[in-house]
Each structure stands twice: as C-alpha cells, then as structure tokens.
Scaffold this motif. Structure first.
Motif, PDB file in Angstrom:
ATOM      1  N   GLN A  68       0.872  -1.172   0.000  1.00  0.00           N
ATOM      2  CA  GLN A  68       0.000   0.000   0.000  1.00  0.00           C
ATOM      3  C   GLN A  68       0.907   1.219   0.000  1.00  0.00           C
ATOM      4  O   GLN A  68       1.666   1.438   0.939  1.00  0.00           O
ATOM      5  CB  GLN A  68      -0.879  -0.011   1.244  1.00  0.00           C
ATOM      6  N   ARG A  76       1.640   5.391  -0.323  1.00  0.00           N
ATOM      7  CA  ARG A  76       1.150   6.766  -0.158  1.00  0.00           C
ATOM      8  C   ARG A  76       1.960   7.605  -1.141  1.00  0.00           C
ATOM      9  O   ARG A  76       3.184   7.643  -1.084  1.00  0.00           O
ATOM     10  CB  ARG A  76       1.361   7.242   1.268  1.00  0.00           C
ATOM     11  N   CYS A  77       1.252   8.274  -2.039  1.00  0.00           N
ATOM     12  CA  CYS A  77       1.927   9.044  -3.084  1.00  0.00           C
ATOM     13  C   CYS A  77       2.064  10.502  -2.689  1.00  0.00           C
ATOM     14  O   CYS A  77       1.492  10.958  -1.701  1.00  0.00           O
ATOM     15  CB  CYS A  77       1.171   8.914  -4.398  1.00  0.00           C
ATOM     16  N   ASP A 110       0.813  13.192  -3.880  1.00  0.00           N
ATOM     17  CA  ASP A 110      -0.429  13.971  -3.807  1.00  0.00           C
ATOM     18  C   ASP A 110      -1.347  13.484  -2.684  1.00  0.00           C
ATOM     19  O   ASP A 110      -2.516  13.829  -2.630  1.00  0.00           O
ATOM     20  CB  ASP A 110      -1.160  13.947  -5.141  1.00  0.00           C
ATOM     21  N   ASN A 111      -0.825  12.631  -1.785  1.00  0.00           N
ATOM     22  CA  ASN A 111      -1.521  12.097  -0.616  1.00  0.00           C
ATOM     23  C   ASN A 111      -2.570  11.040  -0.972  1.00  0.00           C
ATOM     24  O   ASN A 111      -3.419  10.704  -0.156  1.00  0.00           O
ATOM     25  CB  ASN A 111      -2.151  13.220   0.223  1.00  0.00           C
ATOM     26  N   SER A 112      -2.529  10.506  -2.179  1.00  0.00           N
ATOM     27  CA  SER A 112      -3.448   9.435  -2.559  1.00  0.00           C
ATOM     28  C   SER A 112      -2.842   8.083  -2.195  1.00  0.00           C
ATOM     29  O   SER A 112      -1.632   7.948  -2.017  1.00  0.00           O
ATOM     30  CB  SER A 112      -3.746   9.488  -4.061  1.00  0.00           C
ATOM     31  N   LEU A 113      -3.711   7.084  -2.064  1.00  0.00           N
ATOM     32  CA  LEU A 113      -3.262   5.721  -1.778  1.00  0.00           C
ATOM     33  C   LEU A 113      -3.373   4.882  -3.039  1.00  0.00           C
ATOM     34  O   LEU A 113      -4.361   4.959  -3.776  1.00  0.00           O
ATOM     35  CB  LEU A 113      -4.114   5.083  -0.683  1.00  0.00           C
ATOM     36  N   ILE A 114      -2.351   4.062  -3.286  1.00  0.00           N
ATOM     37  CA  ILE A 114      -2.331   3.120  -4.406  1.00  0.00           C
ATOM     38  C   ILE A 114      -2.011   1.754  -3.821  1.00  0.00           C
ATOM     39  O   ILE A 114      -1.087   1.606  -3.011  1.00  0.00           O
ATOM     40  CB  ILE A 114      -1.266   3.492  -5.467  1.00  0.00           C
ATOM     41  N   THR A 117      -6.684   1.669  -7.357  1.00  0.00           N
ATOM     42  CA  THR A 117      -6.645   3.027  -6.831  1.00  0.00           C
ATOM     43  C   THR A 117      -7.540   3.178  -5.606  1.00  0.00           C
ATOM     44  O   THR A 117      -7.479   4.191  -4.929  1.00  0.00           O
ATOM     45  CB  THR A 117      -7.075   4.042  -7.914  1.00  0.00           C
ATOM     46  N   GLU A 118      -8.371   2.195  -5.327  1.00  0.00           N
ATOM     47  CA  GLU A 118      -9.206   2.152  -4.125  1.00  0.00           C
ATOM     48  C   GLU A 118      -9.026   0.795  -3.475  1.00  0.00           C
ATOM     49  O   GLU A 118      -8.783  -0.200  -4.167  1.00  0.00           O
ATOM     50  CB  GLU A 118     -10.677   2.347  -4.486  1.00  0.00           C
ATOM     51  N   LYS A 131      -3.138  11.717 -14.031  1.00  0.00           N
ATOM     52  CA  LYS A 131      -2.150  12.280 -13.101  1.00  0.00           C
ATOM     53  C   LYS A 131      -0.773  12.008 -13.703  1.00  0.00           C
ATOM     54  O   LYS A 131      -0.574  11.044 -14.415  1.00  0.00           O
ATOM     55  CB  LYS A 131      -2.219  11.604 -11.727  1.00  0.00           C
ATOM     56  N   CYS A 151       6.038   7.500  -4.744  1.00  0.00           N
ATOM     57  CA  CYS A 151       5.175   6.891  -3.746  1.00  0.00           C
ATOM     58  C   CYS A 151       6.022   6.006  -2.839  1.00  0.00           C
ATOM     59  O   CYS A 151       7.018   5.433  -3.284  1.00  0.00           O
ATOM     60  CB  CYS A 151       4.098   6.051  -4.400  1.00  0.00           C
TER      61      CYS A 151
END
Length: 126
Positions: A56, A58-59, A61-65, A80-81, A119, A124
C-alpha cells in the motif's frame, strides 16, 4: 449342542461359496480414451502466478495506491481504491517497469514511481 456347531459351519461355508458367481468377465482398465493421443502431445499447462507481496503506497499527492506483486515478477495488480477493480500490469522482463493502459509502476520495494491516467508520474512510498 455339539451336533449343531458343525452343521452351522457347513451352512455358512456353503452360503459364502455361492457369493460372486458371476459369469461376466471383469473389465480391467476400462474403455480406451479417445483423447489419449491428444493429451499426450498437449503442451504443459502453466498455472497463473500467485500473489508474492501486497503493498500500500502513499503518493506525493496524498493518494493511496494498492499494488499486488505476483510470483512471476512480471505481473502486478494495481488498484486506486482498497476494494476497487484491479488493473493488470505487465513487465516485458523481470526488473522492467510494469505497464498497461496508461498505468506504470517503476522501481522496486518500498519506494516506487507510479503513473496513473489523469495524473503525472509521482513518487510513492510504503
């Protein structure tokens, strides 16, 4: 009483002797397999790879992948979710970036660069 024991033994032996008096021949090996030659010449079956590691990230831009790396080291599943649909990414060779449909995961281990459609590429980490 002594007279009945031999009589009972003879009666039970005669009943057992009558068992399985079948005149039909017993088939050993069954019928010939019509696909035996095709199966003998078929290419070996390759099993799909299993999950080697789940990461998991953390990128920037604060998104999770979410990335599942497979045991063949050439396949990864990217989401992506957390419960979202996985996108299968393939690498040309071991050590090369995983790519598919605008997605890319390059690098190894805990720090990678991930590109997602819409994007740009971003750093990440786990």
């Amino acid at each position: 009483m002594k007279f009945y024991l031999p009589l009972i033994a003879v009666a039970s032996l005669s009943l057992l002797a009558a068992c399985n008096k079948n005149d039909e021949p017993e088939v050993v090996g069954g019928p010939a397999d019509p696909m035996a030659a095709e199966l003998a010449n078929a290419a070996p079956v390759e099993l799909p790879p299993s999950v080697k590691a789940n990461k998991q990230y953390r990128c920037k831009d604060n998104s999770l992948i979410f990335v599942d790396y497979m045991s063949d080291d050439k396949t990864a599943q990217l989401r992506t979710e957390k419960g979202g649909t996985a996108t299968t990414l393939k690498a040309a060779e071991v050590g090369q970036p995983f790519t598919a449909e605008g997605f890319e995961v390059s690098g190894a281990g805990d720090d990678v660069t991930i590109t997602v459609p819409g994007k740009g590429a971003q750093a990440c980490h786990v």
